[in-house]
Enzyme design. Structure first.
Site, PDB file in Angstrom:
ATOM      1  N   TYR A 496       5.725  57.262 -39.908  1.00 15.19           N
ATOM      2  CA  TYR A 496       5.041  57.434 -38.613  1.00 15.19           C
ATOM      3  C   TYR A 496       3.861  58.385 -38.754  1.00 15.19           C
ATOM      4  O   TYR A 496       2.729  57.983 -38.700  1.00 15.19           O
ATOM      5  CB  TYR A 496       6.037  57.924 -37.565  1.00 15.19           C
ATOM      6  CG  TYR A 496       5.491  57.824 -36.161  1.00 15.19           C
ATOM      7  CD1 TYR A 496       5.415  56.600 -35.516  1.00 15.19           C
ATOM      8  CD2 TYR A 496       5.043  58.955 -35.487  1.00 15.19           C
ATOM      9  CE1 TYR A 496       4.894  56.496 -34.241  1.00 15.19           C
ATOM     10  CE2 TYR A 496       4.523  58.870 -34.208  1.00 15.19           C
ATOM     11  CZ  TYR A 496       4.453  57.645 -33.585  1.00 15.19           C
ATOM     12  OH  TYR A 496       3.937  57.551 -32.321  1.00 15.19           O
ATOM     13  N   SER A 576       3.217  50.967 -33.641  1.00 17.89           N
ATOM     14  CA  SER A 576       2.438  51.877 -32.811  1.00 17.89           C
ATOM     15  C   SER A 576       1.546  52.742 -33.701  1.00 17.89           C
ATOM     16  O   SER A 576       0.759  52.219 -34.489  1.00 17.89           O
ATOM     17  CB  SER A 576       3.378  52.715 -31.954  1.00 17.89           C
ATOM     18  OG  SER A 576       2.696  53.400 -30.953  1.00 17.89           O
ATOM     19  N   ASP A 659       2.718  44.795 -23.928  1.00 16.71           N
ATOM     20  CA  ASP A 659       2.354  46.132 -24.380  1.00 16.71           C
ATOM     21  C   ASP A 659       1.238  46.663 -23.497  1.00 16.71           C
ATOM     22  O   ASP A 659       0.066  46.319 -23.671  1.00 16.71           O
ATOM     23  CB  ASP A 659       1.913  46.114 -25.843  1.00 16.71           C
ATOM     24  CG  ASP A 659       1.867  47.514 -26.440  1.00 16.71           C
ATOM     25  OD1 ASP A 659       1.898  48.486 -25.666  1.00 16.71           O
ATOM     26  OD2 ASP A 659       1.814  47.636 -27.672  1.00 16.71           O
ATOM     27  N   HIS A 694       5.712  47.712 -25.715  1.00 11.16           N
ATOM     28  CA  HIS A 694       6.006  48.983 -26.340  1.00 11.16           C
ATOM     29  C   HIS A 694       7.363  49.534 -25.921  1.00 11.16           C
ATOM     30  O   HIS A 694       8.025  50.235 -26.667  1.00 11.16           O
ATOM     31  CB  HIS A 694       4.912  49.990 -25.974  1.00 11.16           C
ATOM     32  CG  HIS A 694       4.327  50.671 -27.159  1.00 11.16           C
ATOM     33  ND1 HIS A 694       3.291  50.152 -27.897  1.00 11.16           N
ATOM     34  CD2 HIS A 694       4.634  51.839 -27.759  1.00 11.16           C
ATOM     35  CE1 HIS A 694       2.982  50.975 -28.880  1.00 11.16           C
ATOM     36  NE2 HIS A 694       3.790  52.005 -28.818  1.00 11.16           N
TER      37      HIS A 694
END
Length: 721
Positions: A496, A576, A659, A694
């Site tokens: 991430y 993301s 999203d 999301h």
């Protein structure tokens, strides 16, 4: 009231879904492959696919700060244009033609069903002797809201979303519960959008009150103790505000209580004290900026008195919660790794703070809360979440420890009740939730997740490797015991690296399945996260963002050098901000990876700030509107670093209309560009959903279908025998 308040919450920036840019459940943690020894190279040789569909280009060139920036697929930004919708349909058809040929789909469907069609339960919250929780049975498509009379009582359904939509894409979640356990505020989500609508349920009658709130981005929601009013925050598509709604009145009569002067880049969160006397406000500036704390005494009419500034220095970050007559404050003021302070509610300004738990170089404090007359502190130590219990003088009562690598988490609990919720999870240990007596420390199992795979045979270890600039980076590696380091193991690498979010050990049934079938699963703790405090975060944001990509690439090189895998056997995945990560990795080092799964991603970093709520993230990434920031953003922006003729790894982009956080234009434009520029023969595919987004929201049947598609794709590319 406020039964859903956590006892030891992380910082507000970590729990805010819009700021953390948290990956969807369809993203990094859940998209895995498997090595099926029954599938051979010969079987994969029968898979044929045509060249990708042609996508028209426009001669669009912006000049930014003297630099020409081509954007040939800008027309795909218009999501509702008929040409875009036709293009999406063609892309999905192309992907279907490929996926339908991949062997072993029946076996994969059985595997995915066994992993996802299981019993699961959420963390319980007790109010009025009733325990409230969400539960999803093996045959349920969505979570159902329940309560029990007592911890061992009979289950009673409060709200079942299955009848709310024919395709089961509507979900519900609880947001607040009254002290007497007779009223629940819940939200309804359509598909995976961030926007929800608020409803209020009378639990005894099973009926909703007539108060109906339209879909919007709602932040905090607080019922008043007497159940006559509701405080709620709105943000995102308008200037942020917190309102008071008297139950039974028209929404047009709601009164603004906080927010004047704040802009769309700010988000205020309200927290009402258990007695309803005080309202605590946390204002977050963007995703990575400082925050402010205010408090006011509430009047009988629901309106606040004078707002008292607790802290607003434009530099630091603090979160706070009620603990009896005090506020318990977690702050990085003069403490990059954070410390815990106590202040009286009546005079909570900085000069009245008293240090309870000092900063430590060996751990990062994430949050604190009061339960049963004690203080519970959540912290990270060696990238593993821990919870410690202290008395009101700051003396350690006990560490809540389970003895293996994993994550201890604190759940619900209140100052005047002697029961806390704690839990444990690791890569190889399914989540178990306990009810704990805070005086004795005794724990009783509330619920334990059971999965149909052998997790006892898994080996979990933490290693350190060296990044490009010499920084030492930790990484968790999970595989079966006795794994041969022959450089030929299918490996799934995910990360991430942003928004102060920490990637810590936690159970994922699908990740465990990858390992159970002979694969290696790896998660490096990249800079930009919060694993080692604010300095670690700042080392991977703004002009330091390239450090994150360097850390990830170095993780891949380490796995290869140590004999875990090879480039051909190495898959990377991220969602993301993690989608940006793997997008940058594949454009900077296309030779290093065998497959890429890029979900709900940010990829056009030159224009990202112009869409949906992305201006929240300017403090994290910067903006191309600034000449200095444009230089480093343009240098790594994946969409602007695709080179014609390059042999790119097999790539699956996943996004969709639902999203409403990261605009799906990123995946559309990038898929079109890589398809046109790819100089090799690897497939470049786009799976585009019309409702998932999301915030998840997909029913189990659709999650199974997507897992099968992704398993099959990764097995085809990196795990085929």
């Amino acid at each position: 009231m406020s039964a859903l308040r956590s006892a030891c919450i992380p910082s507000m920036r970590e729990v805010s879904p819009i700021l953390a840019l948290a990956a969807t459940a369809l993203g990094a943690a859940f998209l895995v492959g498997c090595a099926d020894t029954a599938t051979t190279t010969a079987e994969y040789a029968t898979v044929e696919f045509a060249a990708p569909p042609l996508t028209r280009t426009d001669d669009v060139v912006d000049v930014l700060h003297g630099v020409e920036v081509p954007d040939p697929y800008r027309w795909l930004e218009d999501q509702q244009a008929s040409e875009t919708r036709e293009w999406i349909e063609v892309q999905n058809g192309y992907t279907d033609e490929v996926f339908e040929q991949l062997p072993g789909r029946e076996e994969l469907t059985a595997l995915a069903s066994s992993l996802l069609k299981i019993d699961s339960q959420g963390t319980p919250n007790e109010e009025g002797g009733r325990y409230f929780y969400s539960k999803q049975g093996a045959d349920d498509e969505q979570r159902i809201l329940y309560y029990r009379d007592g911890a061992t009582g009979e289950d009673h359904v409060i709200i079942d979303p299955h009848g709310m939509s024919e395709d089961h894409t509507t979900s519900v979640s609880a947001r607040d519960i009254s002290d007497d356990g007779k009223m629940m505020v819940y939200v309804i989500r359509e598909g995976g959008v961030d926007e929800t609508s608020i409803r209020i349920r009378d639990i005894d009658t099973g009926e909703d009150l007539p108060d109906v709130f339209p879909a919007a981005r709602y932040g905090s929601i607080n019922l008043t103790p007497d159940k006559t009013g509701l405080y709620y925050g709105k943000f995102g598509s308008q200037d942020p505000r917190i309102y008071y709604h008297a139950l039974g009145t028209a929404l047009e009569e709601d009164k603004e209580i906080f927010g004047e002067g704040y802009t769309m880049r700010d988000i205020p969160f309200g927290n009402l004290s258990p007695d309803g006397k005080w309202m605590l406000i946390t204002v977050i500036e963007g995703s990575s900026g400082p925050n402010e704390l205010f408090i006011a005494e509430m009047g009988e009419d629901g309106m606040p008195g004078e707002w008292v500034e607790i802290i607003s220095d434009g530099k630091t970050r603090s979160s706070a919660g009620f603990a009896g007559d005090n506020l318990l404050i977690t702050t990085d003021l003069d403490a990059p790794n954070s410390r815990v302070m106590v202040a009286p509610i009546e005079s909570p300004q900085v000069e009245n703070w008293v240090e309870l738990i000092p900063e430590s170089p060996d751990r990062v404090i994430r949050g604190a809360g009061g339960v049963g007359g004690y203080y519970f502190v959540s912290y990270l130590e060696s990238v593993q979440p821990r919870v410690a219990q202290y008395d009101t003088e700051g003396n350690l009562v006990r560490e809540i420890d389970f003895g293996v690598i994993g994550s201890v988490f604190g759940g619900g609990g209140e100052w005047d009740k002697k029961e806390a919720v704690v839990g444990f999870s690791s890569f190889h240990v399914p989540t178990t939730t306990y009810l704990m007596d805070v005086d004795t420390g005794e724990r009783e199992v509330w619920f334990q997740t059971e999965v149909p795979i052998d997790t006892e045979s898994m080996d979990v270890k933490q290693v350190w490797y060296t990044s490009k600039d010499g920084t030492e980076i930790p990484m968790f590696i999970i595989h079966k015991q006795g794994l041969e380091l022959n450089g030929d193991n299918p490996t799934y690498l995910t990360g991430y690296g942003g928004f102060n979010v920490s990637r810590t050990p936690g159970f994922s049934a699908s990740a465990a399945a990858w390992v159970d079938m002979g694969g290696v699963y790896a998660i490096p703790n990249l800079r930009g996260g919060g694993e080692f405090g604010e300095e670690w975060h700042e080392a991977g944001m703004l002009g330091n963002k390239q450090n994150v990509f360097d850390d990830f690439i170095a993780a891949a090189e380490h796995l290869i050098a140590e004999g875990y895998t090879s480039s051909e056997r190495l898959a990377i995945a991220g969602g993301s901000n993690g989608g940006l990560l793997v997008g940058a990795a594949m454009t900077q080092r296309p030779d290093l990876f065998g497959a890429v799964v890029c979900t709900y991603p940010l990829l056009d970093m030159v224009r990202y700030q112009d869409f949906l709520v992305a201006r929240f993230w300017v403090p994290e990434y910067g903006s191309s509107e600034d000449p200095e920031q444009f230089e480093y953003i343009h240098a790594y922006s994946p969409y602007h670093n695709v080179v014609e003729g390059t042999d790119y790894p097999a790539t699956l982009f996943i996004s969709g209309d639902g999203d409403t956080r990261v605009d799906p234009l990123h995946a559309r434009k990038m898929a079109a560009l890589v398809q046109s520029m790819n100089g090799g023969e690897n497939p470049i595919l786009l799976r585009y959903h019309t409702k998932a987004g999301h915030s998840g929201g997909q029913p189990v049947s659709e999650r199974i279908e997507q897992m099968v598609d992704t398993f099959a794709f990764l097995r085809w590319q990196v795990a085929g025998e």
